[in-house]
Design a protein around this motif. Structure first.
Motif, PDB file in Angstrom:
ATOM      1  N   ALA A  35      52.882  16.436  16.212  1.00  0.00           N
ATOM      2  CA  ALA A  35      52.174  15.566  17.141  1.00  0.00           C
ATOM      3  C   ALA A  35      52.762  15.675  18.540  1.00  0.00           C
ATOM      4  O   ALA A  35      53.985  15.824  18.706  1.00  0.00           O
ATOM      5  N   PRO A  36      51.919  15.587  19.574  1.00  0.00           N
ATOM      6  CA  PRO A  36      52.437  15.537  20.941  1.00  0.00           C
ATOM      7  C   PRO A  36      53.128  14.204  21.188  1.00  0.00           C
ATOM      8  O   PRO A  36      52.972  13.249  20.423  1.00  0.00           O
ATOM      9  N   GLY A  37      53.846  14.134  22.271  1.00  0.00           N
ATOM     10  CA  GLY A  37      54.611  12.930  22.550  1.00  0.00           C
ATOM     11  C   GLY A  37      53.900  11.898  23.388  1.00  0.00           C
ATOM     12  O   GLY A  37      54.520  10.912  23.796  1.00  0.00           O
ATOM     13  N   ASP A  38      52.608  12.108  23.653  1.00  0.00           N
ATOM     14  CA  ASP A  38      51.902  11.203  24.559  1.00  0.00           C
ATOM     15  C   ASP A  38      50.744  10.469  23.888  1.00  0.00           C
ATOM     16  O   ASP A  38      49.739  10.158  24.524  1.00  0.00           O
ATOM     17  N   LEU A  39      50.847  10.159  22.600  1.00  0.00           N
ATOM     18  CA  LEU A  39      49.764   9.483  21.900  1.00  0.00           C
ATOM     19  C   LEU A  39      49.551   8.086  22.465  1.00  0.00           C
ATOM     20  O   LEU A  39      50.506   7.331  22.677  1.00  0.00           O
ATOM     21  N   ALA A  40      48.277   7.744  22.690  1.00  0.00           N
ATOM     22  CA  ALA A  40      47.925   6.403  23.146  1.00  0.00           C
ATOM     23  C   ALA A  40      47.859   5.454  21.953  1.00  0.00           C
ATOM     24  O   ALA A  40      47.939   5.872  20.790  1.00  0.00           O
ATOM     25  N   ALA A  41      47.687   4.171  22.258  1.00  0.00           N
ATOM     26  CA  ALA A  41      47.703   3.155  21.203  1.00  0.00           C
ATOM     27  C   ALA A  41      46.612   3.380  20.170  1.00  0.00           C
ATOM     28  O   ALA A  41      46.798   3.074  18.984  1.00  0.00           O
ATOM     29  N   ASN A  42      45.444   3.896  20.604  1.00  0.00           N
ATOM     30  CA  ASN A  42      44.341   4.104  19.659  1.00  0.00           C
ATOM     31  C   ASN A  42      44.173   5.582  19.302  1.00  0.00           C
ATOM     32  O   ASN A  42      43.083   6.047  18.990  1.00  0.00           O
ATOM     33  N   GLU A  43      45.280   6.326  19.344  1.00  0.00           N
ATOM     34  CA  GLU A  43      45.318   7.704  18.856  1.00  0.00           C
ATOM     35  C   GLU A  43      46.377   7.810  17.758  1.00  0.00           C
ATOM     36  O   GLU A  43      47.477   7.275  17.898  1.00  0.00           O
ATOM     37  N   ARG A  44      46.032   8.492  16.676  1.00  0.00           N
ATOM     38  CA  ARG A  44      47.040   8.791  15.659  1.00  0.00           C
ATOM     39  C   ARG A  44      46.905  10.256  15.254  1.00  0.00           C
ATOM     40  O   ARG A  44      45.840  10.860  15.394  1.00  0.00           O
ATOM     41  N   TRP A  45      47.977  10.796  14.770  1.00  0.00           N
ATOM     42  CA  TRP A  45      48.071  12.231  14.491  1.00  0.00           C
ATOM     43  C   TRP A  45      48.147  12.487  12.999  1.00  0.00           C
ATOM     44  O   TRP A  45      48.865  11.797  12.272  1.00  0.00           O
ATOM     45  N   THR A  46      47.396  13.497  12.549  1.00  0.00           N
ATOM     46  CA  THR A  46      47.496  13.977  11.175  1.00  0.00           C
ATOM     47  C   THR A  46      47.578  15.494  11.202  1.00  0.00           C
ATOM     48  O   THR A  46      46.651  16.165  11.682  1.00  0.00           O
ATOM     49  N   THR A  47      48.665  16.044  10.724  1.00  0.00           N
ATOM     50  CA  THR A  47      48.799  17.498  10.654  1.00  0.00           C
ATOM     51  C   THR A  47      47.963  18.020   9.490  1.00  0.00           C
ATOM     52  O   THR A  47      48.076  17.526   8.360  1.00  0.00           O
ATOM     53  N   ALA A  48      47.099  18.997   9.773  1.00  0.00           N
ATOM     54  CA  ALA A  48      46.227  19.546   8.725  1.00  0.00           C
ATOM     55  C   ALA A  48      45.843  20.968   9.089  1.00  0.00           C
ATOM     56  O   ALA A  48      45.744  21.317  10.269  1.00  0.00           O
ATOM     57  N   ASP A  49      45.600  21.765   8.077  1.00  0.00           N
ATOM     58  CA  ASP A  49      45.215  23.168   8.220  1.00  0.00           C
ATOM     59  C   ASP A  49      43.778  23.303   7.739  1.00  0.00           C
ATOM     60  O   ASP A  49      43.452  22.908   6.616  1.00  0.00           O
ATOM     61  N   LEU A  50      42.916  23.890   8.558  1.00  0.00           N
ATOM     62  CA  LEU A  50      41.501  24.029   8.215  1.00  0.00           C
ATOM     63  C   LEU A  50      41.282  24.880   6.970  1.00  0.00           C
ATOM     64  O   LEU A  50      40.237  24.770   6.329  1.00  0.00           O
ATOM     65  N   THR A  51      42.231  25.716   6.623  1.00  0.00           N
ATOM     66  CA  THR A  51      42.071  26.563   5.442  1.00  0.00           C
ATOM     67  C   THR A  51      42.551  25.878   4.166  1.00  0.00           C
ATOM     68  O   THR A  51      42.515  26.477   3.092  1.00  0.00           O
ATOM     69  N   ARG A  52      42.979  24.604   4.270  1.00  0.00           N
ATOM     70  CA  ARG A  52      43.494  23.855   3.129  1.00  0.00           C
ATOM     71  C   ARG A  52      42.605  22.641   2.861  1.00  0.00           C
ATOM     72  O   ARG A  52      42.809  21.566   3.434  1.00  0.00           O
TER      73      ARG A  52
END
Length: 276
Positions: A35-52
């Motif tokens: 995840a980048p270090g500048d997420l706003a309050a209404n942003e959340r990060w999920t690491t995912a691979d399109l081939t999975r």
């Protein structure tokens, strides 16, 4: 606010779009890395691979819409493009369908039609003319979006993006450029317009030198606020630093067409493909 998943969220286009869209939606951002270090309050990060597919089902759970910017972003070998852009898009469309996601924005590309000459003005009804494996994957994605709209009821907008930047960087981009604010407007139309089924539109601002008829976007209410011609002096000065490209300068796809070209140039330029 609606919850919208954005794939390819670490890329340049997504980085420009995030501050323009998070005022209207809760964003679930996803890419393969951290995840980048500048997420706003209404942003959340999920690491995912399109081939999975096993990583995509939880990503799409609870989402109202998808902005699909992920995948291979430039020309590459067939296996790379196929896995990221063709199989990857089918994977996330299937995850969206299973999760009951109602809206999908697909980042198609002008390279789905790159082998049209610059002397031709085209709309969405002309046959696709991809200028490489990357362009083929975008033409395939448009067809796949049509299938998921017709057969399973998703509402899909495929945007044939030109070039997204604060200003056009050369002569070619004076015809295909789109300001990030105009792309954000077009995406919001795709996510919210009540009459979307499967729409193909061009991702372009108000460009006096445009090669594309963007009537479908205009009929949906798109009103670009930016004009490429405001930056013409800068673009032409930058073009002078690059110089001519004997083959690429003839076609809308530019250097994508020139890369590895070994065809009949005159026949390719004059071919009249049937309408779709």
């Amino acid at each position: 606010m609606d919850t919208i998943v954005m794939t390819g969220a670490a890329g340049g286009v997504a980085t420009m779009l995030r501050p323009l869209l998070r005022a209207h939606y809760d964003l679930v951002l996803s890419d393969r890395g951290a995840a980048p270090g500048d997420l706003a309050a209404n942003e959340r990060w999920t690491t995912a691979d399109l081939t999975r597919p096993d990583e995509l089902a939880p990503l799409m759970a609870g989402a109202d819409g998808l902005i699909h910017l992920g995948g291979q972003s430039v020309e590459a070998d067939w296996d790379t493009v196929n896995m990221a852009n063709i199989q990857g898009y089918q994977n996330i469309l299937e995850a969206s369908r299973a999760a009951g996601v109602g809206r999908v924005i697909f980042a198609s590309s002008n390279h789905a039609c790159g082998f049209y000459p610059r002397t031709r003005r085209i709309g969405i009804d002309q046959a696709v003319r991809p200028d490489g494996f990357y362009g083929v994957s975008k033409a395939f994605g448009e067809a796949l979006g049509s299938l998921y709209a017709d057969k399973w009821g998703l509402r899909v907008m495929s945007i044939r993006i030109g070039n997204i930047a604060e200003r056009p960087a050369d002569h070619r981009r004076l015809s295909i450029w789109q300001h990030p604010e105009d792309l954000a407007q077009l995406i919001r139309i795709g996510l919210e317009h009540p009459e979307i089924h499967h729409a193909i539109v061009y991702g372009a601002s108000h460009n006096e030198r445009a090669w594309w008829d963007n009537g479908t976007a205009l009929s949906l209410g798109y009103r670009p606020k930016h004009s490429a011609e405001d930056h013409a002096d800068y673009a032409m000065a930058e073009q002078a630093k690059v110089g001519p490209e004997p083959i690429g300068d003839l076609f809308q796809g530019g250097t994508f067409c020139a890369d590895g070209f070994d065809g009949d140039l005159e026949r390719t330029l004059t071919a009249r493909l049937p309408r779709t």
